[in-house]
Design a protein around this motif. Structure first.
Motif, PDB file in Angstrom:
ATOM      1  N   ASP A  43       4.551   7.681  -2.280  1.00  0.00           N
ATOM      2  CA  ASP A  43       4.316   6.862  -1.083  1.00  0.00           C
ATOM      3  C   ASP A  43       5.324   7.195   0.012  1.00  0.00           C
ATOM      4  O   ASP A  43       4.960   7.252   1.196  1.00  0.00           O
ATOM      5  CB  ASP A  43       4.387   5.375  -1.413  1.00  0.00           C
ATOM      6  N   LEU A  44       6.567   7.422  -0.343  1.00  0.00           N
ATOM      7  CA  LEU A  44       7.578   7.788   0.656  1.00  0.00           C
ATOM      8  C   LEU A  44       7.245   9.129   1.313  1.00  0.00           C
ATOM      9  O   LEU A  44       7.459   9.311   2.512  1.00  0.00           O
ATOM     10  CB  LEU A  44       8.969   7.834   0.029  1.00  0.00           C
ATOM     11  N   GLY A  70       5.301   0.488 -16.146  1.00  0.00           N
ATOM     12  CA  GLY A  70       6.742   0.447 -16.296  1.00  0.00           C
ATOM     13  C   GLY A  70       7.490   1.041 -15.111  1.00  0.00           C
ATOM     14  O   GLY A  70       6.902   1.492 -14.122  1.00  0.00           O
ATOM     15  N   PHE A  71       8.795   1.035 -15.237  1.00  0.00           N
ATOM     16  CA  PHE A  71       9.682   1.475 -14.162  1.00  0.00           C
ATOM     17  C   PHE A  71       9.373   2.893 -13.690  1.00  0.00           C
ATOM     18  O   PHE A  71       9.232   3.129 -12.488  1.00  0.00           O
ATOM     19  CB  PHE A  71      11.141   1.384 -14.628  1.00  0.00           C
ATOM     20  N   TRP A  72       9.274   3.843 -14.615  1.00  0.00           N
ATOM     21  CA  TRP A  72       9.127   5.236 -14.202  1.00  0.00           C
ATOM     22  C   TRP A  72       7.791   5.513 -13.531  1.00  0.00           C
ATOM     23  O   TRP A  72       7.725   6.264 -12.545  1.00  0.00           O
ATOM     24  CB  TRP A  72       9.361   6.197 -15.371  1.00  0.00           C
ATOM     25  N   MET A  73       6.709   4.939 -14.009  1.00  0.00           N
ATOM     26  CA  MET A  73       5.408   5.135 -13.351  1.00  0.00           C
ATOM     27  C   MET A  73       5.450   4.587 -11.931  1.00  0.00           C
ATOM     28  O   MET A  73       4.964   5.211 -10.993  1.00  0.00           O
ATOM     29  CB  MET A  73       4.290   4.444 -14.135  1.00  0.00           C
ATOM     30  N   ARG A  74       6.038   3.420 -11.784  1.00  0.00           N
ATOM     31  CA  ARG A  74       6.137   2.813 -10.454  1.00  0.00           C
ATOM     32  C   ARG A  74       7.083   3.618  -9.560  1.00  0.00           C
ATOM     33  O   ARG A  74       6.841   3.762  -8.362  1.00  0.00           O
ATOM     34  CB  ARG A  74       6.606   1.358 -10.591  1.00  0.00           C
ATOM     35  N   PHE A  75       8.137   4.151 -10.149  1.00  0.00           N
ATOM     36  CA  PHE A  75       9.093   4.964  -9.400  1.00  0.00           C
ATOM     37  C   PHE A  75       8.418   6.210  -8.818  1.00  0.00           C
ATOM     38  O   PHE A  75       8.566   6.520  -7.636  1.00  0.00           O
ATOM     39  CB  PHE A  75      10.257   5.361 -10.317  1.00  0.00           C
ATOM     40  N   ARG A  97      -2.303  -0.461 -10.102  1.00  0.00           N
ATOM     41  CA  ARG A  97      -2.897  -1.442  -9.193  1.00  0.00           C
ATOM     42  C   ARG A  97      -2.064  -2.716  -9.209  1.00  0.00           C
ATOM     43  O   ARG A  97      -1.586  -3.138 -10.256  1.00  0.00           O
ATOM     44  CB  ARG A  97      -4.315  -1.726  -9.665  1.00  0.00           C
ATOM     45  N   VAL A  98      -1.935  -3.368  -8.053  1.00  0.00           N
ATOM     46  CA  VAL A  98      -1.225  -4.645  -7.937  1.00  0.00           C
ATOM     47  C   VAL A  98      -2.215  -5.763  -8.241  1.00  0.00           C
ATOM     48  O   VAL A  98      -3.324  -5.781  -7.700  1.00  0.00           O
ATOM     49  CB  VAL A  98      -0.650  -4.836  -6.513  1.00  0.00           C
ATOM     50  N   HIS A 109      -5.474  -2.936  -3.056  1.00  0.00           N
ATOM     51  CA  HIS A 109      -4.633  -3.389  -4.169  1.00  0.00           C
ATOM     52  C   HIS A 109      -3.771  -2.260  -4.724  1.00  0.00           C
ATOM     53  O   HIS A 109      -3.235  -2.368  -5.822  1.00  0.00           O
ATOM     54  CB  HIS A 109      -5.471  -3.999  -5.301  1.00  0.00           C
ATOM     55  N   GLN A 110      -3.671  -1.178  -3.995  1.00  0.00           N
ATOM     56  CA  GLN A 110      -2.860  -0.045  -4.415  1.00  0.00           C
ATOM     57  C   GLN A 110      -2.595   0.860  -3.218  1.00  0.00           C
ATOM     58  O   GLN A 110      -3.391   0.917  -2.289  1.00  0.00           O
ATOM     59  CB  GLN A 110      -3.536   0.734  -5.544  1.00  0.00           C
ATOM     60  N   THR A 111      -1.455   1.515  -3.267  1.00  0.00           N
ATOM     61  CA  THR A 111      -1.120   2.510  -2.257  1.00  0.00           C
ATOM     62  C   THR A 111      -1.631   3.863  -2.737  1.00  0.00           C
ATOM     63  O   THR A 111      -2.133   3.969  -3.858  1.00  0.00           O
ATOM     64  CB  THR A 111       0.403   2.575  -2.072  1.00  0.00           C
ATOM     65  N   LEU A 112      -1.491   4.887  -1.931  1.00  0.00           N
ATOM     66  CA  LEU A 112      -1.921   6.216  -2.367  1.00  0.00           C
ATOM     67  C   LEU A 112      -1.148   6.671  -3.602  1.00  0.00           C
ATOM     68  O   LEU A 112      -1.705   7.283  -4.507  1.00  0.00           O
ATOM     69  CB  LEU A 112      -1.770   7.225  -1.223  1.00  0.00           C
ATOM     70  N   GLY A 113       0.140   6.366  -3.637  1.00  0.00           N
ATOM     71  CA  GLY A 113       0.938   6.709  -4.818  1.00  0.00           C
ATOM     72  C   GLY A 113       0.423   6.013  -6.064  1.00  0.00           C
ATOM     73  O   GLY A 113       0.299   6.623  -7.127  1.00  0.00           O
ATOM     74  N   LYS A 114       0.085   4.732  -5.940  1.00  0.00           N
ATOM     75  CA  LYS A 114      -0.458   3.997  -7.081  1.00  0.00           C
ATOM     76  C   LYS A 114      -1.832   4.539  -7.467  1.00  0.00           C
ATOM     77  O   LYS A 114      -2.170   4.613  -8.648  1.00  0.00           O
ATOM     78  CB  LYS A 114      -0.531   2.502  -6.773  1.00  0.00           C
ATOM     79  N   MET A 115      -2.631   4.939  -6.482  1.00  0.00           N
ATOM     80  CA  MET A 115      -3.945   5.516  -6.784  1.00  0.00           C
ATOM     81  C   MET A 115      -3.805   6.771  -7.628  1.00  0.00           C
ATOM     82  O   MET A 115      -4.515   6.954  -8.615  1.00  0.00           O
ATOM     83  CB  MET A 115      -4.695   5.845  -5.493  1.00  0.00           C
TER      84      MET A 115
END
Length: 147
Positions: free
Chosen positions: A26-27, A15-20, A89-90, A78-84
């Motif tokens: 990542d930033l 959802g939005f908050w996890m991705r946020f 995963r994308v 398939h993922q950035t460090l933030g997603k890891m």
């Protein structure tokens, strides 16, 4: 590596908050890379670090780092460090391998459009597959992965 998901009902879309939160992390990573590599290099080359111009060397270098980070991390992991960190995963919703074309469009053009039209990110909170505008263009989404 092909990602095969037999049943989309078993997929937990992020959802939005996890991705946020993953994006904020990542930033921080991107900012750290810039401060560790770009800033010292610009100082050595005596290139100004502070210019308020979209086409200033620091702006161009920052944009290159930003887009390279997202494109290369998404292509190879398939993922950035933030997603890891957040277990995301994308994935391609057609269960196909993420191609260079898909990733370049999603991470470069799609992200630019979503950032320009802020609602492009906010729609994640309301769509059933939790897709941003950049995901809709490329038929991708971000899912939770088992750790």
């Amino acid at each position: 590596m092909t990602i095969k998901e037999p049943n989309t009902s078993s997929i937990r879309f992020a959802g939005f908050w996890m991705r946020f939160w993953a994006y904020l992390l990542d930033l921080i990573v991107i900012g750290s890379i810039e401060r560790l590599i770009i800033n010292p290099l610009f100082r050595i080359l005596e290139i100004p670090l502070v210019e308020f111009n979209m086409f200033a060397p620091i702006s161009i270098a920052s944009a290159i780092i930003f887009y390279l980070y997202f494109v290369l991390m998404t292509k190879y992991f398939h993922q950035t460090l933030g997603k890891m960190v957040f277990g995301l995963r994308v994935v391609d919703l057609k269960s196909e391998k993420l191609t260079w074309g898909t990733i370049l469009f999603r991470e470069w053009i799609g992200r630019f459009i979503s950032a320009t039209i802020v609602v492009g990110y906010i729609v994640v909170a309301f769509l059933p597959k939790k897709q941003g505008l950049h995901d809709l263009f490329t038929d991708t989404s971000v899912i939770h992965v088992e750790r």
